[in-house]
Design a protein around this motif. Structure first.
Motif, PDB file in Angstrom:
ATOM      1  N   UNK A  71       0.838  -1.211   0.000  1.00 16.93           N
ATOM      2  CA  UNK A  71       0.000   0.000   0.000  1.00 16.93           C
ATOM      3  C   UNK A  71       0.869   1.256   0.000  1.00 16.93           C
ATOM      4  N   UNK A  72       1.942   1.226   0.807  1.00 18.75           N
ATOM      5  CA  UNK A  72       2.868   2.375   0.867  1.00 18.75           C
ATOM      6  C   UNK A  72       3.550   2.575  -0.491  1.00 18.75           C
ATOM      7  N   UNK A  73       3.972   1.482  -1.099  1.00 15.52           N
ATOM      8  CA  UNK A  73       4.626   1.564  -2.406  1.00 15.52           C
ATOM      9  C   UNK A  73       3.660   2.133  -3.445  1.00 15.52           C
ATOM     10  N   UNK A  74       2.413   1.721  -3.377  1.00 20.27           N
ATOM     11  CA  UNK A  74       1.422   2.205  -4.343  1.00 20.27           C
ATOM     12  C   UNK A  74       1.208   3.709  -4.194  1.00 20.27           C
ATOM     13  N   UNK A  75       1.270   4.203  -2.959  1.00 22.94           N
ATOM     14  CA  UNK A  75       1.114   5.655  -2.741  1.00 22.94           C
ATOM     15  C   UNK A  75       2.262   6.417  -3.421  1.00 22.94           C
ATOM     16  N   UNK A  76       3.478   5.884  -3.292  1.00 25.66           N
ATOM     17  CA  UNK A  76       4.635   6.533  -3.914  1.00 25.66           C
ATOM     18  C   UNK A  76       4.548   6.450  -5.437  1.00 25.66           C
ATOM     19  N   UNK A  77       4.072   5.286  -5.927  1.00 22.12           N
ATOM     20  CA  UNK A  77       3.921   5.128  -7.373  1.00 22.12           C
ATOM     21  C   UNK A  77       2.868   6.105  -7.897  1.00 22.12           C
ATOM     22  N   UNK A  78       1.761   6.245  -7.189  1.00 24.56           N
ATOM     23  CA  UNK A  78       0.696   7.161  -7.620  1.00 24.56           C
ATOM     24  C   UNK A  78       1.185   8.608  -7.663  1.00 24.56           C
ATOM     25  N   UNK A  79       2.186   8.919  -6.820  1.00 28.71           N
ATOM     26  CA  UNK A  79       2.756  10.277  -6.818  1.00 28.71           C
ATOM     27  C   UNK A  79       3.753  10.473  -7.957  1.00 28.71           C
ATOM     28  N   UNK A  80       4.022   9.418  -8.723  1.00 27.46           N
ATOM     29  CA  UNK A  80       4.901   9.512  -9.868  1.00 27.46           C
ATOM     30  C   UNK A  80       6.376   9.425  -9.535  1.00 27.46           C
ATOM     31  N   UNK A  81       6.734   8.984  -8.326  1.00 26.20           N
ATOM     32  CA  UNK A  81       8.140   8.945  -7.910  1.00 26.20           C
ATOM     33  C   UNK A  81       8.833   7.657  -8.327  1.00 26.20           C
ATOM     34  N   UNK A  82       8.051   6.583  -8.538  1.00 29.30           N
ATOM     35  CA  UNK A  82       8.639   5.305  -8.985  1.00 29.30           C
ATOM     36  C   UNK A  82       7.722   4.690 -10.032  1.00 29.30           C
ATOM     37  N   UNK A  83       8.269   3.668 -10.715  1.00 31.27           N
ATOM     38  CA  UNK A  83       7.457   2.904 -11.652  1.00 31.27           C
ATOM     39  C   UNK A  83       7.057   1.602 -10.999  1.00 31.27           C
TER      40      UNK A  83
END
Length: 945
Positions: free
Chosen positions: A840-852
């Motif tokens: 869930x935490x990773x998905x939040x960062x991905x949604x912010x465009x910081x990772x793929x």
């Protein structure tokens, strides 16, 4: 260098798309060619038997979706019991005698054919229908002894049915008598209880006056000195029964009132009816008056009133006495019920109890629904057309107080959908309450049998119990040609059976065993009776077809101790472990089987009963050609595949109605694809695995792999328990969750890196494959009873393509036992919870465009106590569990906290992890250190995942 070629990528011929509709027929042909059913029997030899006795479908017309549900459920049970270690034979059957086939012969060849010709054509027609239905049942993937089914028209079964009849006669259950039975004018025959259905119908409801007879006795009953002229009033929705009126019924405890009208009418100044109904009735009739006196119904016993047509024609110049009846109510009418004993069960019982002889019962309605020509006023008329004429005649006689159109639920023939009546006829009955030699009545024995039986679902017990408790005597005889004869010789003068009837039935049975029921038609009585033949006639009746199917536990299974040598007694056993049919069979096959078995053996022929509901459309409506919502199983098989029908059947809670529609089937297809995708992954990663050479012992396997085995064992235990309880929709749900969540979303997701990137023969990869080997075997075998085509296809792929063996000769998989299984389940269960938080935490960062992808991330996990010890125990393997490029565990005094940051390291072109050591080997500048080690060194070191 193309590093893709260095990966251990999945490789399997098992296609992503099942192409079921086109490929399933080839599997069916293969099963037949390889004689798979015989192979199952050979593999099961010596095991304890499990018998699901097939309730025979009727051999007429193409199968419908209800047939498909029924046969698929049976197939799932038989296959699952066989794979659980039983010799689960499945002998399919067909019900072949009876009215529907006879009607088809009449339609095709005309009426009034010789009996022998009807029987010959009926046999041929039934065989044609069986071939059509058998083909469609096979298309559903049902494995059975299709080459040797039981047919109720097999000579041996017909003969054994006569032997069953002889035995229950010898025990004292069968008698002949005049009784009202369900009668269909179109059938021209009595109907069984199971052949009656109810539909709304509008009939004229009439309030009719029967004038006072002896007014002195009436006055005395009400405690009066005298009573003026008047009438008692009845209400009926069947005016056609009034010409046969012979009595009236009142309830002994209801108060009845003598009403003095303000104005005299044609019937006089007084009316008699239930006190509580006086006011509403007077208002309905447009009359006014007051109550003169009140008396209990018991005081009216044996008072007499004039037939309502008494003064119209001398043929009706008779009196109707009052009898007391507890069944009289105040729900409708006047509290007084008119009684025509020829056309009502309660009327018949009441009149017989008051001394009316059979020959005194007035019965003017013929078998075709017309009155006898001699009936005054209405002779020759069809009863339904006579209704308005009778109403008109009552009006003219002054005995009609009111007529109204009344819509009510009424009995109809289930074949012709036309209204039926109760009609007194001379028939052969099995007495529910007669005391045979055993001392217990059939009703008592059958009710005890209901209590001995297990029911799935449980509410079936109360349903069947109520039906047995309240049913009338069983009408065994039918007036047909295509059926097992009631092969009796009846004395021409006395009507009595020949004293050697039981012995004679056996002699007829021996002839039928050689030549079929036709032998009875051609039999010259002199062959068996000698000089007595002139005194006897052959009984023309046939047995109720429910007796045919209801006695198959004896004629097919062989009965208790195989005392009848049934047609499949060697393969099967009595009693059956299970009967399985639609919920309507509580009043049909379950019912008739219970009664015949209780008469023969004093107990049910089954240990358990399973019922399924009816199929409705997505809106809950019954299937109807006129509505256009019929779903044909043949069409679904030819478009989506029978496998989808099988999965839909298993995934639906059969205890209620089963909903089906295009939209519902689309969802089933999606569920099937997810399962198939899982199987493809499993098979693709076992392509180079030889369990004899490559499998690792438990102690050498990675912990997550041993967890996968524990997880699979837990799932298997739950699914097998579902199979044991015949609960298939939770089994399907559990299997789907296992494929999508336990495997797809977790274990296989974590495993991909190790399967693809480690050395082909490394312990890391072989550990994973060892686990996958067990998981795949367990999963395929659990799926096999439901997804039979897919499981067989995958099983062949798992064993190198075209395998001579079938998955259905196997037992459910025995997974390696692990003493620490629960510890593993608890540990990795908590790890999966933490992993879910991390995702869930990773998905939040991905949604912010910081990772793929998640491999672009690095994690810092802060945890305390048990969680810290748990996470730290995985060491560097934690990153593989969380599928990130780095995962560092920090001890904290606080609750679990996860921080996600984008990685700053280069991406390995082979494993896609971002590592600081990417490019350190100058000969391989595009890959990380562990990939270099896996390709050219001793391989990376892992311990847990």
């Amino acid at each position: 260098m193309d590093y893709r070629n260095t990966l251990n990528l999945p490789d399997t011929p098992f296609p992503m798309r099942g192409n079921l509709a086109k490929r399933e027929p080839a599997w069916i042909a293969g099963w037949e060619e390889k004689k798979v059913y015989a192979a199952i029997r050979e593999a099961s030899r010596g095991r304890p038997k499990f018998v699901l006795h097939d309730g025979p479908p009727y051999a007429n017309g193409d199968i419908h979706i209800g047939h498909a549900v029924n046969k698929i459920l049976k197939d799932i049970i038989v296959k699952s019991r066989a794979m659980a270690g039983y010799d689960a034979q499945y002998v399919p059957g067909w019900d072949c005698h009876g009215m529907p086939i006879e009607i088809q012969i009449e339609k095709k060849y005309g009426k009034n054919l010789p009996v022998a010709e009807v029987q010959a054509k009926a046999r041929a027609y039934a065989l044609e229908q069986i071939d059509r239905q058998r083909k469609d049942f096979k298309r559903l993937g049902v494995l059975a002894d299709w080459d040797h089914p039981y047919l109720t028209m097999n000579f041996g079964n017909e003969a054994n049915e006569l032997r069953v009849l002889a035995r229950i006669m010898d025990k004292g259950y069968v008698y002949r008598g005049l009784k009202p039975v369900n009668w269909c004018f179109d059938c021209g025959s009595a109907l069984a209880e199971a052949e009656v259905e109810y539909a709304d119908r509008t009939d004229p409801a009439v309030y009719v006056a029967l004038r006072f007879g002896n007014r002195d006795k009436l006055a005395h009953a009400f405690g009066l000195a005298a009573v003026e002229d008047g009438a008692i009033v009845i209400w009926t929705t069947t005016p056609w029964t009034l010409p046969a009126n012979q009595a009236l019924n009142v309830h002994p405890d209801i108060d009845y009132a003598l009403v003095l009208l303000d104005e005299a009418r044609a019937t006089g100044r007084c009316l008699l009816l239930a006190k509580d109904l006086v006011q509403p009735c007077l208002e309905k009739w447009g009359l006014s008056g007051s109550i003169l006196a009140v008396a209990k119904g018991s005081a009216l016993a044996n008072l007499e009133f004039k037939h309502p047509l008494y003064d119209v024609d001398p043929g009706y110049r008779r009196m109707s006495p009052v009898y007391l009846g507890d069944y009289v109510t105040l729900e409708a009418g006047t509290g007084v019920v008119h009684s025509s004993p020829a056309y009502g069960v309660e009327d018949f019982v009441s009149c017989k109890a008051h001394g009316l002889a059979d020959e005194q019962i007035i019965n003017p309605v013929m078998g075709d629904g017309h009155y006898v020509p001699s009936l005054p006023l209405f002779g020759g008329m069809m009863i339904w057309k006579a209704n308005p004429k009778i109403v008109e005649t009552l009006q003219e006689a002054g005995n009609l107080l009111e007529v109204e159109q009344h819509r009510h639920s009424y009995m109809h023939c289930w074949r012709h959908k036309t209204p039926i009546i109760y009609r007194a006829t001379s028939q052969w009955f099995a007495g529910m309450d007669r005391l045979p030699r055993s001392g217990k009545s059939l009703r008592e024995t059958a009710l005890e049998g209901v209590e001995q039986t297990a029911f799935y679902p449980a509410w079936g017990r109360a349903r069947l119990h109520a039906m047995i408790a309240n049913r009338p005597d069983w009408t065994l005889s039918r007036q047909r040609q295509w059926g097992v004869p009631m092969a009796f010789f009846v004395h021409k003068e006395t009507g009595e059976l020949h004293p050697r009837t039981v012995e004679l039935l056996e002699q007829v049975a021996q002839r039928v065993e050689q030549h079929g029921i036709e032998a009875w038609q051609s039999l010259d009585p002199r062959e068996l009776l000698g000089d007595e033949a002139d005194q006897y006639v052959k009984n023309p009746d046939t047995l109720d077809v429910w007796f045919d199917s209801g006695s198959t536990h004896a004629t097919v299974l062989g009965g208790r101790d195989h005392d009848l040598q049934g047609s499949h007694a060697d393969a099967l056993q009595w009693p059956a472990d299970l009967y399985l049919e639609g919920s309507d069979q509580h009043r049909g096959w379950f019912h008739s089987s219970l009664l015949t078995s209780c008469m023969l053996y004093g107990r049910p022929p089954y240990k358990a009963l399973l019922t399924h509901g009816f199929v409705v459309d997505g809106q809950g409506r019954k299937m109807s050609k006129s509505v256009g919502n019929v779903v044909a199983p043949q069409k679904v098989s030819d478009s989506l595949g029978a496998e989808i029908l099988r999965l839909w059947t298993a995934a639906t809670d059969y205890s209620g109605e089963l909903s089906i529609s295009d939209e519902i089937l689309k969802r089933v297809v999606e569920g099937y694809r997810r399962i198939r995708n899982t199987l493809k992954f499993l098979l693709g990663n076992l392509g180079d695995f030889d369990p004899a050479a490559d499998a690792l012992p438990l102690e050498h396997m990675f912990e997550i792999d041993r967890y996968a085995l524990a997880m699979t064992a837990r799932m298997q235990s739950e699914v097998l328990a579902n199979y044991e309880r015949y609960e298939f929709h939770p089994a399907v749900a559990r299997l789907q969750v296992f494929c999508s969540e336990d495997l797809g979303a977790f274990y296989l997701d974590v495993l991909k890196d190790r399967l693809y990137t480690t050395g082909r023969n490394s312990i890391a990869r072989r550990s994973a494959q060892t686990a996958l080997h067990h998981v795949t075997h367990a999963l395929l075998k659990l799926l096999a009873p439901i997804l039979s085509f897919t499981a067989e296809e995958a099983w062949a792929d798992l064993h190198g393509g075209e395998s001579t063996a079938s998955i259905f000769t196997e037992l459910f998989h025995a997974l390696p036992a692990q003493v620490d299984a629960q510890v593993l389940l608890d540990k990795w269960g908590r790890l999966r919870e933490i992993r879910a938080d991390a995702l869930r935490k990773i998905e939040e960062v991905r949604s912010a465009g910081l990772i793929g992808s998640s491999l672009d991330a690095e994690l810092d996990v802060y945890a305390a106590g048990d969680d810290h010890r748990l996470l730290a125990s995985l060491d560097d393997d934690l990153r593989f569990v969380l599928i990130v490029s780095r995962a560092t565990v920090h001890e904290s005094a606080q609750d679990l906290r996860i921080e996600v940051s984008p990685t700053e390291h280069k991406k390995c072109e082979r494993c896609w992890h971002h590592r600081a050591d990417v490019g350190r080997d100058p000969e391989h500048p595009e890959i990380c250190g562990r990939c270099v080690d896996n390709l050219f060194g001793h391989g990376e070191v892992r311990h847990h995942a």
